[in-house]
Every structure is written in structure tokens, then in C-alpha cells.
Design a protein around this motif. Structure first.
Motif, PDB file in Angstrom:
ATOM      1  N   GLN A  45      45.525 -20.032  39.181  1.00 54.47           N
ATOM      2  CA  GLN A  45      46.586 -19.787  40.149  1.00 54.47           C
ATOM      3  C   GLN A  45      47.593 -18.788  39.605  1.00 54.47           C
ATOM      4  OE1 GLN A  45      48.248 -23.639  41.216  1.00 54.47           O
ATOM      5  NE2 GLN A  45      46.898 -23.751  42.995  1.00 54.47           N
ATOM      6  N   ALA A  46      48.267 -18.126  40.498  1.00 55.30           N
ATOM      7  CA  ALA A  46      49.317 -17.191  40.097  1.00 55.30           C
ATOM      8  C   ALA A  46      50.335 -17.905  39.207  1.00 55.30           C
ATOM      9  CB  ALA A  46      50.001 -16.603  41.317  1.00 55.30           C
ATOM     10  N   GLY A  47      50.725 -17.216  38.138  1.00 57.25           N
ATOM     11  CA  GLY A  47      51.634 -17.798  37.166  1.00 57.25           C
ATOM     12  C   GLY A  47      50.938 -18.478  36.010  1.00 57.25           C
ATOM     13  N   GLY A  48      49.632 -18.653  36.131  1.00 51.62           N
ATOM     14  CA  GLY A  48      48.859 -19.319  35.098  1.00 51.62           C
ATOM     15  C   GLY A  48      48.458 -18.386  33.968  1.00 51.62           C
ATOM     16  N   SER A  49      47.659 -18.922  33.054  1.00 52.51           N
ATOM     17  CA  SER A  49      47.245 -18.179  31.867  1.00 52.51           C
ATOM     18  C   SER A  49      45.740 -18.299  31.650  1.00 52.51           C
ATOM     19  CB  SER A  49      47.955 -18.723  30.619  1.00 52.51           C
ATOM     20  OG  SER A  49      49.349 -18.576  30.711  1.00 52.51           O
ATOM     21  N   LEU A  50      45.184 -17.280  31.035  1.00 55.69           N
ATOM     22  CA  LEU A  50      43.798 -17.288  30.569  1.00 55.69           C
ATOM     23  C   LEU A  50      43.740 -16.552  29.238  1.00 55.69           C
ATOM     24  CD1 LEU A  50      41.685 -16.370  33.744  1.00 55.69           C
ATOM     25  CD2 LEU A  50      41.675 -18.564  32.544  1.00 55.69           C
ATOM     26  N   ARG A  51      42.743 -16.899  28.443  1.00 59.17           N
ATOM     27  CA  ARG A  51      42.505 -16.182  27.195  1.00 59.17           C
ATOM     28  C   ARG A  51      41.067 -15.695  27.175  1.00 59.17           C
ATOM     29  NH1 ARG A  51      41.819 -18.022  20.974  1.00 59.17           N
ATOM     30  NH2 ARG A  51      42.986 -16.349  19.965  1.00 59.17           N
ATOM     31  N   LEU A  52      40.911 -14.376  27.101  1.00 57.97           N
ATOM     32  CA  LEU A  52      39.589 -13.780  27.020  1.00 57.97           C
ATOM     33  C   LEU A  52      39.217 -13.548  25.561  1.00 57.97           C
ATOM     34  CD1 LEU A  52      39.785 -11.057  29.821  1.00 57.97           C
ATOM     35  CD2 LEU A  52      39.210 -13.482  30.026  1.00 57.97           C
ATOM     36  N   SER A  53      37.937 -13.676  25.280  1.00 58.77           N
ATOM     37  CA  SER A  53      37.406 -13.380  23.954  1.00 58.77           C
ATOM     38  C   SER A  53      36.239 -12.425  24.079  1.00 58.77           C
ATOM     39  CB  SER A  53      36.940 -14.656  23.253  1.00 58.77           C
ATOM     40  OG  SER A  53      37.989 -15.575  23.073  1.00 58.77           O
ATOM     41  N   CYS A  54      36.029 -11.648  23.034  1.00 53.15           N
ATOM     42  CA  CYS A  54      34.895 -10.721  22.995  1.00 53.15           C
ATOM     43  C   CYS A  54      34.372 -10.700  21.566  1.00 53.15           C
ATOM     44  CB  CYS A  54      35.317  -9.328  23.432  1.00 53.15           C
ATOM     45  SG  CYS A  54      34.068  -8.058  23.155  1.00 53.15           S
ATOM     46  N   ALA A  55      33.153 -11.184  21.379  1.00 53.22           N
ATOM     47  CA  ALA A  55      32.561 -11.248  20.056  1.00 53.22           C
ATOM     48  C   ALA A  55      31.521 -10.151  19.901  1.00 53.22           C
ATOM     49  CB  ALA A  55      31.920 -12.608  19.835  1.00 53.22           C
ATOM     50  N   ALA A  56      31.663  -9.364  18.847  1.00 47.36           N
ATOM     51  CA  ALA A  56      30.708  -8.300  18.548  1.00 47.36           C
ATOM     52  C   ALA A  56      29.728  -8.767  17.484  1.00 47.36           C
ATOM     53  CB  ALA A  56      31.441  -7.058  18.072  1.00 47.36           C
ATOM     54  N   ASN A 109      34.925 -10.131  13.788  1.00 43.71           N
ATOM     55  CA  ASN A 109      34.552  -9.077  14.755  1.00 43.71           C
ATOM     56  C   ASN A 109      34.808  -9.529  16.193  1.00 43.71           C
ATOM     57  OD1 ASN A 109      33.750  -7.306  12.744  1.00 43.71           O
ATOM     58  ND2 ASN A 109      31.603  -7.906  12.842  1.00 43.71           N
ATOM     59  N   THR A 110      35.956 -10.134  16.409  1.00 47.56           N
ATOM     60  CA  THR A 110      36.279 -10.705  17.710  1.00 47.56           C
ATOM     61  C   THR A 110      37.605 -10.164  18.231  1.00 47.56           C
ATOM     62  OG1 THR A 110      35.041 -12.715  17.201  1.00 47.56           O
ATOM     63  CG2 THR A 110      36.619 -12.844  19.008  1.00 47.56           C
ATOM     64  N   LEU A 111      37.611  -9.884  19.512  1.00 45.81           N
ATOM     65  CA  LEU A 111      38.772  -9.351  20.217  1.00 45.81           C
ATOM     66  C   LEU A 111      39.258 -10.406  21.197  1.00 45.81           C
ATOM     67  CD1 LEU A 111      40.526  -6.790  20.959  1.00 45.81           C
ATOM     68  CD2 LEU A 111      38.790  -6.348  22.723  1.00 45.81           C
ATOM     69  N   TYR A 112      40.565 -10.472  21.383  1.00 44.76           N
ATOM     70  CA  TYR A 112      41.152 -11.443  22.302  1.00 44.76           C
ATOM     71  C   TYR A 112      42.123 -10.756  23.259  1.00 44.76           C
ATOM     72  CZ  TYR A 112      39.573 -14.575  18.590  1.00 44.76           C
ATOM     73  OH  TYR A 112      38.819 -15.226  17.658  1.00 44.76           O
ATOM     74  N   LEU A 113      42.320 -11.413  24.409  1.00 44.01           N
ATOM     75  CA  LEU A 113      43.362 -10.984  25.334  1.00 44.01           C
ATOM     76  C   LEU A 113      44.002 -12.242  25.908  1.00 44.01           C
ATOM     77  CD1 LEU A 113      44.734  -8.498  26.662  1.00 44.01           C
ATOM     78  CD2 LEU A 113      43.226  -8.890  28.629  1.00 44.01           C
ATOM     79  N   GLN A 114      45.233 -12.501  25.510  1.00 45.54           N
ATOM     80  CA  GLN A 114      45.996 -13.608  26.063  1.00 45.54           C
ATOM     81  C   GLN A 114      46.730 -13.088  27.294  1.00 45.54           C
ATOM     82  OE1 GLN A 114      46.199 -16.942  25.093  1.00 45.54           O
ATOM     83  NE2 GLN A 114      47.357 -17.171  27.002  1.00 45.54           N
ATOM     84  N   MET A 115      46.453 -13.710  28.432  1.00 42.66           N
ATOM     85  CA  MET A 115      47.033 -13.261  29.692  1.00 42.66           C
ATOM     86  C   MET A 115      47.918 -14.370  30.244  1.00 42.66           C
ATOM     87  SD  MET A 115      43.735 -11.374  31.417  1.00 42.66           S
ATOM     88  CE  MET A 115      42.822 -12.887  31.623  1.00 42.66           C
ATOM     89  N   ASN A 116      49.199 -14.097  30.324  1.00 39.46           N
ATOM     90  CA  ASN A 116      50.174 -15.051  30.851  1.00 39.46           C
ATOM     91  C   ASN A 116      50.793 -14.513  32.130  1.00 39.46           C
ATOM     92  OD1 ASN A 116      49.763 -16.671  28.540  1.00 39.46           O
ATOM     93  ND2 ASN A 116      51.379 -15.593  27.427  1.00 39.46           N
ATOM     94  N   SER A 117      51.441 -15.396  32.871  1.00 40.10           N
ATOM     95  CA  SER A 117      52.114 -15.005  34.122  1.00 40.10           C
ATOM     96  C   SER A 117      51.194 -14.172  34.996  1.00 40.10           C
ATOM     97  CB  SER A 117      53.403 -14.237  33.801  1.00 40.10           C
ATOM     98  OG  SER A 117      54.268 -14.996  32.989  1.00 40.10           O
ATOM     99  N   LEU A 118      49.995 -14.638  35.173  1.00 34.43           N
ATOM    100  CA  LEU A 118      49.000 -13.878  35.934  1.00 34.43           C
ATOM    101  C   LEU A 118      49.405 -13.718  37.382  1.00 34.43           C
ATOM    102  CD1 LEU A 118      45.840 -15.328  34.247  1.00 34.43           C
ATOM    103  CD2 LEU A 118      46.330 -12.900  34.485  1.00 34.43           C
ATOM    104  N   LYS A 119      49.046 -12.557  37.942  1.00 27.37           N
ATOM    105  CA  LYS A 119      49.355 -12.210  39.319  1.00 27.37           C
ATOM    106  C   LYS A 119      48.055 -11.968  40.075  1.00 27.37           C
ATOM    107  CE  LYS A 119      53.503  -9.721  37.758  1.00 27.37           C
ATOM    108  NZ  LYS A 119      54.197  -8.413  37.757  1.00 27.37           N
TER     109      LYS A 119
END
Length: 122
Positions: A13-24, A76-86
Motif C-alpha cells: 500500500q502507499a506509504g509502505g516499504s519494500l526491500r529489493l535484493s540482487c545477488a550476482a 556480491n549483493t545489491l539492495y534497495l530499501q524503498m520507504n514511503s512508497l507511492k
């Protein structure tokens, strides 16, 4: 060869958070810049955030203050913390990395993940 595998997408939902990961994985000698891109339906792929091997970062204006990119060089991992999602953050998010394979004399090149869907409901 090299594989970039993303995870962590989903519906929020809008206002929520997700964390993406990417493993090489693969015969990796070194990874230079890593980045997250996104592509919404009917739109061009755009840069969301990037991080160098030394930790320098840059962000799209639309996500500054809400998203945080980071990496674990040992994994070898990349992350993206996404807060206050729209709702306008809804897109397929792609991991990108500039990787040099063994042998070390091989040229570095771009690699892409398969993408992970992020959907933000209003």
C-alpha cells in the motif's frame, strides 16, 4: 557466465516499504558500479539509483529521501530499501551491474537481472 537474481518485489500500500535484493553469481573477478532501474508500463526504463564499488551513490530526484541503495561487496549483493512508497513507484525494477569476469584481463560489461515487479496501491 553471470547471473543477477532479484528478489523482494511485491504488492504494497502507499506509504509502505519494500526491500529489493540482487545477488550476482558466476565467474566474477570484480564488480564496478551497480544500479537499480525501473520501467513502468508505456514508459522508458529509467535510472533509480546507483552505487560505485567505493560506496558513492546517486539517486533520481523522484526517489531522493525515500530510497536507499547499498551493497555488500563480500556477497556480491545489491539492495534497495524503498520507504514511503507511492503509486507512481509502480514498475518492474531491474538490477544492473558492470562486471569483469575471470580472467582479469577480460573487458568489463553490463549485466541485467530479469526484473521484479513492484506494485503500490493507493
Amino acid at each position: 557466465q553471470v547471473q543477477l537474481v532479484e528478489s523482494g518485489g511485491g504488492l504494497v500500500q502507499a506509504g509502505g516499504s519494500l526491500r529489493l535484493s540482487c545477488a550476482a553469481s558466476g565467474s566474477i573477478f570484480s564488480i564496478n558500479t551497480m544500479a537499480w532501474y525501473r520501467q513502468a508500463p508505456g514508459k522508458q526504463r529509467e535510472l533509480v539509483a546507483a552505487i560505485t564499488s567505493g560506496g558513492s551513490t546517486n539517486y533520481a530526484d523522484s526517489v531522493k529521501g525515500r530510497f536507499t541503495i547499498s551493497r555488500d561487496n563480500a556477497k556480491n549483493t545489491l539492495y534497495l530499501q524503498m520507504n514511503s512508497l507511492k503509486p507512481e513507484d509502480t514498475a518492474v525494477y531491474y538490477c544492473n551491474a558492470v562486471i569483469r569476469l575471470w580472467p582479469a584481463t577480460a573487458p568489463a560489461r553490463d549485466y541485467w537481472g530479469q526484473g521484479t515487479q513492484v506494485t503500490v496501491s493507493s
